[in-house]
Design an enzyme around this catalytic site. Structure first.
Site, short mmCIF file in Angstrom:
data_model
loop_
_atom_site.label_atom_id
_atom_site.label_comp_id
_atom_site.label_asym_id
_atom_site.label_seq_id
_atom_site.Cartn_x
_atom_site.Cartn_y
_atom_site.Cartn_z
N TRP A 31 0.82 -1.22 0.00
CA TRP A 31 0.00 0.00 0.00
C TRP A 31 0.84 1.26 0.00
CZ3 TRP A 31 -0.70 -4.07 3.36
CH2 TRP A 31 -0.02 -3.99 4.57
N ARG A 32 2.13 1.13 0.20
CA ARG A 32 3.00 2.30 0.10
C ARG A 32 3.36 2.64 -1.34
NH1 ARG A 32 6.85 1.01 5.26
NH2 ARG A 32 5.37 1.76 6.83
N GLU A 44 -5.74 1.01 5.57
CA GLU A 44 -5.88 1.54 6.94
C GLU A 44 -6.94 0.77 7.71
OE1 GLU A 44 -4.13 3.79 8.57
OE2 GLU A 44 -2.84 4.25 6.86
N GLN A 49 -7.68 -4.00 12.00
CA GLN A 49 -8.31 -5.25 12.39
C GLN A 49 -7.34 -6.43 12.52
OE1 GLN A 49 -11.57 -5.20 13.16
NE2 GLN A 49 -11.46 -3.02 12.71
#
Length: 66
Positions: A31-32, A44, A49
């Site tokens: 995700w970066r 996020e 979770q």
């Protein structure tokens, strides 16, 4: 009042201390590399979770299914 000056000084120097550390030690996470707002938000939510190690697989599979 002295405390406020010291706090301000610390805040001014945080980026120069933290950014080089991040460059050396950050983890390469999927995700970066993705700047799509929905994907960033999704990562996020998933990270709230579960553990990062688990989310890496979930994240990839979810994006393939969408």
């Amino acid at each position: 009042e002295v405390y406020a000056v010291e706090e301000s000084n610390i805040c001014n120097h945080l980026p120069e201390a933290l950014l080089p550390w991040y460059d050396r030690h950050h983890r390469d996470l999927p995700w970066r590399h993705d700047r799509e707002p929905y994907h960033v938000w999704l990562s996020e939510i998933m990270l709230q979770q579960s553990r990062v190690e688990a989310v890496i697989g979930y994240y990839a599979r979810f994006l393939e299914a969408v």
